[in-house]
Design an enzyme around this catalytic site. Structure first.
Site, short mmCIF file in Angstrom:
data_model
loop_
_atom_site.label_atom_id
_atom_site.label_comp_id
_atom_site.label_asym_id
_atom_site.label_seq_id
_atom_site.Cartn_x
_atom_site.Cartn_y
_atom_site.Cartn_z
N HIS A 130 0.82 -1.23 0.00
CA HIS A 130 0.00 0.00 0.00
C HIS A 130 0.85 1.28 0.00
O HIS A 130 0.31 2.37 -0.15
CB HIS A 130 -0.93 0.04 1.21
CG HIS A 130 -1.97 -1.05 1.23
ND1 HIS A 130 -2.83 -1.26 0.17
CD2 HIS A 130 -2.27 -1.99 2.17
CE1 HIS A 130 -3.63 -2.29 0.47
NE2 HIS A 130 -3.30 -2.76 1.66
N ASP A 167 -2.68 -10.70 -2.32
CA ASP A 167 -3.25 -10.21 -1.07
C ASP A 167 -4.74 -9.91 -1.29
O ASP A 167 -5.15 -9.59 -2.41
CB ASP A 167 -2.51 -8.94 -0.66
CG ASP A 167 -2.81 -8.47 0.75
OD1 ASP A 167 -1.99 -8.75 1.65
OD2 ASP A 167 -3.85 -7.81 0.95
N HIS A 169 -6.29 -7.38 -0.34
CA HIS A 169 -6.45 -5.94 -0.59
C HIS A 169 -5.73 -5.55 -1.88
O HIS A 169 -4.67 -6.10 -2.19
CB HIS A 169 -5.87 -5.13 0.57
CG HIS A 169 -6.48 -5.46 1.90
ND1 HIS A 169 -5.88 -6.32 2.80
CD2 HIS A 169 -7.65 -5.08 2.45
CE1 HIS A 169 -6.67 -6.44 3.88
NE2 HIS A 169 -7.75 -5.70 3.69
N ASP A 248 -4.19 -12.90 3.44
CA ASP A 248 -5.43 -12.48 4.11
C ASP A 248 -6.68 -12.76 3.27
O ASP A 248 -7.79 -12.42 3.67
CB ASP A 248 -5.37 -11.01 4.53
CG ASP A 248 -4.74 -10.11 3.50
OD1 ASP A 248 -4.50 -10.58 2.36
OD2 ASP A 248 -4.49 -8.92 3.80
ZN LIG Z 1 -4.01 -7.27 2.84
#
Ligand SMILES: [Zn+2]
Length: 311
Positions: A130, A167, A169, A248
């Site tokens: 991120h 991931d 996200h 995740d």
């Molecule tokens: Zn994540």
């Protein structure tokens, strides 16, 4: 097959506070599980050195790297944590942890390109995907994978590398850094909508973004990978593959609502390794991103590593 394993002890010094899911115990859970399963003996444990400003500035602006270094230095001497954005807290040990996390990704890249190992996994934190060119975000400070990919291109002279992000996200930071850099193909899937709510519209033509709805399970994700990632990767023919390995999307992980299990991570790793073998001499560097259910994280990393190490 030989697999280098990097997990600098400094990466446990970063601490975002009591009860935070991105905690040092994540690395302890992975280390314990590798010992308990005997998988540790199949790995080549190696040391890393901290990333330098020059190395970090291949993915971030020099201003950002300098400012963040100064800030993390100040937090270390004040011995008090400081929030850098709504999701990202620096603790006194964060500076050392963040430099070693990126340093491990760089050392892994050198080892794999140098040919002393076939592939490498970095059990590192803070995570990176991120972190944008100019901002910390979502538990991330330096974008470990983007720094390593640029190192492979700019220092080792590779012409094409792929970044895979599985991931849960969206890896908005990596996209921000490499969108438009045609030497890199980035393939990802991510739950959408979910933090950071980006990715549905790719920022560049070198992105294969696959948003998937909550409760998508492994079987559907495998079909998605088969139809979206693999043809793009084969057409691009990367000389090396970097993986933003977040775990995740596991069905036991509370930070997302996808339904992957260990067998899915094993399958994904097998497919990616096959692409690497077709085009890249098997060269893969994988770096830990998310994964917050300690047991599911440790089991999933082990499934990923078993394929990488061929055991
Ligand atoms: Zn994540």
């Amino acid at each position: 097959m030989s697999t280098a394993y990097y997990s600098p002890p400094e990466c446990r010094l970063h601490d975002m506070g009591e009860g935070h899911p991105e905690c040092p115990q994540r690395l302890e859970a992975i280390a314990d599980h590798l010992l308990a399963t005997g998988l540790d003996i199949a790995l080549d444990y190696r040391d890393a050195t901290p990333a330098t400003i020059e190395q970090l500035a291949r993915a971030h602006s020099a201003g950002y790297v300098n400012e963040l270094q100064n800030l993390l230095g100040a937090v270390a001497s004040e011995r008090r944590p400081r929030a850098l954005d709504p999701d990202t807290v620096a603790s006194p040990g964060t500076g050392r942890a963040a430099l070693m996390a990126a340093g491990a990704a760089l050392a892994a890249t050198d080892a794999v390109i140098g040919g002393s190992v076939d592939n490498a996994f970095c059990a590192i934190r803070p995570p990176g995907h991120h972190a944008t060119r100019d901002e910390t975000m979502g538990f991330c400070f330096f974008n470990n994978v983007a720094v390593a990919a640029r190192h492979a291109l700019d220092v080792h002279g590779l012409k094409r590398v792929a970044i895979i992000d599985f991931d849960v996200h969206h890896g908005n930071g990596t996209e921000d850094i490499i969108a438009g850099d045609e030497r890199v193909l980035m393939c990802s899937f991510f739950q959408h909508p979910l933090y950071p709510y980006s990715g549905a519209v790719p920022k560049g033509t070198n992105m294969v973004n696959v948003p998937v709805p909550p409760y998508t399970r492994g079987g559907e994700l495998r079909e998605t990978i088969e139809s979206h990632w693999i043809p793009a990767l084969d057409a691009f023919a990367p000389q090396m593959i970097f993986i933003s390995a977040g775990f995740d999307a596991h069905r036991e992980d509370d930070l997302g609502q996808l339904g992957l299990v260990e067998a899915d991570y094993e399958w994904i790793t097998r497919r990616l390794l096959a692409v690497a073998e077709r085009h890249a001499g098997g060269r893969v560097v994988s770096c830990l991103e998310g994964g917050y259910n300690l047991s599911a994280l440790a089991r999933s990393v082990a499934a990923h590593l078993r394929v990488l190490a061929g055991v």
